[in-house]
Design an enzyme around this catalytic site. Structure first.
Site, PDB file in Angstrom:
ATOM      1  N   ARG A  93       0.826  -1.220   0.000  1.00  0.00           N
ATOM      2  CA  ARG A  93       0.000   0.000   0.000  1.00  0.00           C
ATOM      3  C   ARG A  93       0.861   1.271   0.000  1.00  0.00           C
ATOM      4  O   ARG A  93       0.415   2.324  -0.455  1.00  0.00           O
ATOM      5  CB  ARG A  93      -0.952  -0.005   1.207  1.00  0.00           C
ATOM      6  CG  ARG A  93      -1.905   1.183   1.229  1.00  0.00           C
ATOM      7  CD  ARG A  93      -3.110   0.958   2.126  1.00  0.00           C
ATOM      8  NE  ARG A  93      -2.775   0.617   3.480  1.00  0.00           N
ATOM      9  CZ  ARG A  93      -2.400   1.484   4.426  1.00  0.00           C
ATOM     10  NH1 ARG A  93      -2.331   2.770   4.160  1.00  0.00           N
ATOM     11  NH2 ARG A  93      -2.103   1.075   5.647  1.00  0.00           N
ATOM     12  N   TYR A 108     -15.242  13.732 -18.422  1.00  0.00           N
ATOM     13  CA  TYR A 108     -15.651  12.328 -18.347  1.00  0.00           C
ATOM     14  C   TYR A 108     -16.791  12.207 -17.315  1.00  0.00           C
ATOM     15  O   TYR A 108     -16.731  12.840 -16.252  1.00  0.00           O
ATOM     16  CB  TYR A 108     -14.445  11.462 -17.962  1.00  0.00           C
ATOM     17  CG  TYR A 108     -14.836  10.085 -17.502  1.00  0.00           C
ATOM     18  CD1 TYR A 108     -15.491   9.224 -18.372  1.00  0.00           C
ATOM     19  CD2 TYR A 108     -14.591   9.662 -16.204  1.00  0.00           C
ATOM     20  CE1 TYR A 108     -15.884   7.962 -17.952  1.00  0.00           C
ATOM     21  CE2 TYR A 108     -14.972   8.405 -15.781  1.00  0.00           C
ATOM     22  CZ  TYR A 108     -15.629   7.563 -16.658  1.00  0.00           C
ATOM     23  OH  TYR A 108     -16.028   6.325 -16.234  1.00  0.00           O
ATOM     24  N   LYS A 168      -7.014   2.575 -20.012  1.00  0.00           N
ATOM     25  CA  LYS A 168      -7.164   2.851 -21.450  1.00  0.00           C
ATOM     26  C   LYS A 168      -5.832   2.575 -22.178  1.00  0.00           C
ATOM     27  O   LYS A 168      -5.388   1.460 -22.189  1.00  0.00           O
ATOM     28  CB  LYS A 168      -7.661   4.285 -21.657  1.00  0.00           C
ATOM     29  CG  LYS A 168      -8.753   4.717 -20.668  1.00  0.00           C
ATOM     30  CD  LYS A 168      -9.989   3.845 -20.722  1.00  0.00           C
ATOM     31  CE  LYS A 168     -11.007   4.329 -19.681  1.00  0.00           C
ATOM     32  NZ  LYS A 168     -12.122   3.424 -19.487  1.00  0.00           N
ATOM     33  N   ASP A 180      -6.491  15.625 -16.971  1.00  0.00           N
ATOM     34  CA  ASP A 180      -6.691  14.221 -17.317  1.00  0.00           C
ATOM     35  C   ASP A 180      -6.134  14.036 -18.727  1.00  0.00           C
ATOM     36  O   ASP A 180      -6.701  14.516 -19.708  1.00  0.00           O
ATOM     37  CB  ASP A 180      -8.187  13.897 -17.255  1.00  0.00           C
ATOM     38  CG  ASP A 180      -8.481  12.431 -17.524  1.00  0.00           C
ATOM     39  OD1 ASP A 180      -7.668  11.783 -18.197  1.00  0.00           O
ATOM     40  OD2 ASP A 180      -9.540  11.949 -17.079  1.00  0.00           O
TER      41      ASP A 180
HETATM   42  C1  PLP Z   1     -11.042  10.377 -19.708  1.00  0.00           C
HETATM   43  C2  PLP Z   1     -11.297   9.400 -18.597  1.00  0.00           C
HETATM   44  N1  PLP Z   1     -10.809   9.679 -17.375  1.00  0.00           N
HETATM   45  C3  PLP Z   1     -11.005   8.826 -16.336  1.00  0.00           C
HETATM   46  C4  PLP Z   1     -11.720   7.656 -16.482  1.00  0.00           C
HETATM   47  C5  PLP Z   1     -11.928   6.734 -15.305  1.00  0.00           C
HETATM   48  O1  PLP Z   1     -11.092   5.615 -15.439  1.00  0.00           O
HETATM   49  P1  PLP Z   1     -11.364   4.195 -14.748  1.00  0.00           P
HETATM   50  O2  PLP Z   1     -12.594   3.627 -15.378  1.00  0.00           O
HETATM   51  O3  PLP Z   1     -10.114   3.435 -15.001  1.00  0.00           O
HETATM   52  O4  PLP Z   1     -11.583   4.448 -13.296  1.00  0.00           O
HETATM   53  C6  PLP Z   1     -12.238   7.335 -17.740  1.00  0.00           C
HETATM   54  C7  PLP Z   1     -13.014   6.103 -17.937  1.00  0.00           C
HETATM   55  O5  PLP Z   1     -13.611   5.861 -18.969  1.00  0.00           O
HETATM   56  C8  PLP Z   1     -12.015   8.227 -18.832  1.00  0.00           C
HETATM   57  O6  PLP Z   1     -12.493   7.983 -20.062  1.00  0.00           O
END
Ligand code: PLP
Length: 395
Positions: A52, A115, A212, A187
């Site tokens: 952790r 998102y 992703k 992000d």
């Molecule tokens: C641009 C973006 N940021 C964050 C996330 C969240 O990621 P996770 O599903 O791995 O928690 C996503 C999920 O689709 C995303 O498309």
């Protein structure tokens, strides 16, 4: 050992940065220590090792590789300060600046076009912690500046955005945040560090859904947050405290995936561009959102701040909702499925999946129509992807 402040290129960093060789048997790859218990006291190691705490070799390896990738283009001194942490999901990474930095009484400014999960987190978790926020409808730096107050602790954006691929002028937004004394966070999931390194444009924090492109094979759920100095420390203590660290086996998978990230992105970029151009001239397609198209409103800014335009696009078909369903059912190479960034091409309807937690009104306001189709272009042969889309669109 490879130092991430060294001037090596992206492919070399992908392959070598962070690797921790095993002195015991000379394994070329970082070993996975399948252990949650580590000797203590241990005369060879001064720190208390515990998964952790993110201090096991495979966790450090993946952190160092991501720090090396996100610091491409920084001066050597600044690059040497950059650190990264492997987290359990992309949402843990989204939370690191939002929940790990902002405290009761603070204010956060975010782009409205986010998102869906980040939008939900903002609406539900920030108020519970006494953190005010402003969602800015436009991604113009002036609109973001107008929303900032002396209490603003974090300015948070995505670029390109999910699912409309809007482009934010990152250098201008970083300057706005700096001027109001706030931390700038982005992000960077859609771009990856191969296509865009926001730290070089003045950003303080870069986060990823590693589920992703970083993982890249649709078999891993993880996140990464990157920053330097006290900002990194604050997010790190929050992440260790709430326990959203990435486990060691998943870190090993992520480390392996990152070795081919630059190679995969090269093909993703080529295929993304080819498919965007193909759809843009297709009679059954009204509009394509892809920053590589010269008609895209953010094309000039994207050309300045990105090394490649990526393989995410969305398009508005000239089809009814029922025809869209029939079209998805006809696809043979492209798979209708949630998520994105894998080697395989995936399509989804954001209104029903990634953005289904938003109210229909909020979706309409953001321009996410019910028939909008998001396409994550994979690394198959571009001709096969285009032929498949063509036959599915032909009714
Ligand atoms: C641009 C973006 N940021 C964050 C996330 C969240 O990621 P996770 O599903 O791995 O928690 C996503 C999920 O689709 C995303 O498309």
């Amino acid at each position: 050992m490879f130092k991430h402040a060294s001037p090596a290129g992206l492919n070399t960093r992908c392959v070598h940065a962070g690797t921790q060789r095993d002195p015991l048997v000379g394994a070329v790859n970082t070993p996975i220590h399948a252990s949650s218990s580590f000797l203590h006291p241990n005369e060879n190691v001064s720190q208390v090792c515990y998964p952790r705490y993110m201090n096991i070799p495979v966790q450090q390896a993946v952190a160092d590789k991501m720090a090396a990738l996100e610091s491409v283009g920084l001066e050597e001194d600044a690059a040497a300060q950059v650190r990264a942490m492997p987290l359990s999901t992309g949402m843990a990474a989204v939370s690191a600046p939002l929940l790990g930095l902002a405290k009761a009484g603070d204010h956060v400014v975010l782009q409205a076009d986010l998102y869906g999960g980040t939008h939900w987190l903002t609406l539900n978790e920030l108020p519970r912690r006494g953190v005010d926020f402003t969602l800015v409808a436009s991604s113009d730096p002036e609109a973001i500046a107008a929303a900032c107050t002396p209490r603003t602790r974090v300015v948070y954006v995505e670029s390109p955005t999910n699912p409309l691929l809007k482009i934010v002028d990152l250098a201008a937004v970083a300057a706005v945040a700096k001027a109001c004394g706030a931390v700038s966070a982005i992000d960077n999931t859609f771009a990856t560090p191969i296509n865009q390194t926001p730290l070089t444009l003045g950003f303080d924090v870069v986060i990823h859904s590693g589920t992703k492109y970083l993982g890249g094979h649709s078999d891993l759920s993880c996140g990464v947050a990157v920053a330097s100095g006290e900002i990194f420390d604050a997010m790190f203590h929050w992440a260790v405290g709430v326990g959203c660290t990435l486990g060691m086996h998943d870190c090993a998978l992520l480390e392996r995936s990152l070795k081919t990230l630059a190679l995969r992105m090269e093909r993703h970029n080529d295929n993304g561009m080819a498919v965007a151009e193909f759809l843009a001239q297709h009679p059954r397609v009204e509009r394509v959102h892809h920053p590589g198209l010269s008609t895209h409103p953010g094309h000039d800014i994207a050309s300045r701040q990105m090394r490649g335009f990526g393989a995410m696009l969305s398009f508005e078909p000239r089809l009814t909702p029922a025809e869209v369903r029939a079209m998805l059912a006809r696809l043979k190479v492209v798979t209708p499925a949630i998520s994105l960034g894998g080697v395989e091409s995936l399509v989804t309807l954001p209104a029903e999946t990634s953005h289904n937690k938003m109210t229909p009104e909020a979706r309409q306001a953001a321009g996410i129509h019910d028939t909008l189709i998001r396409l994550s272009v994979g690394i198959e042969d571009a001709e096969d992807i285009m032929a498949d889309l063509d036959q599915a669109l032909s009714i």
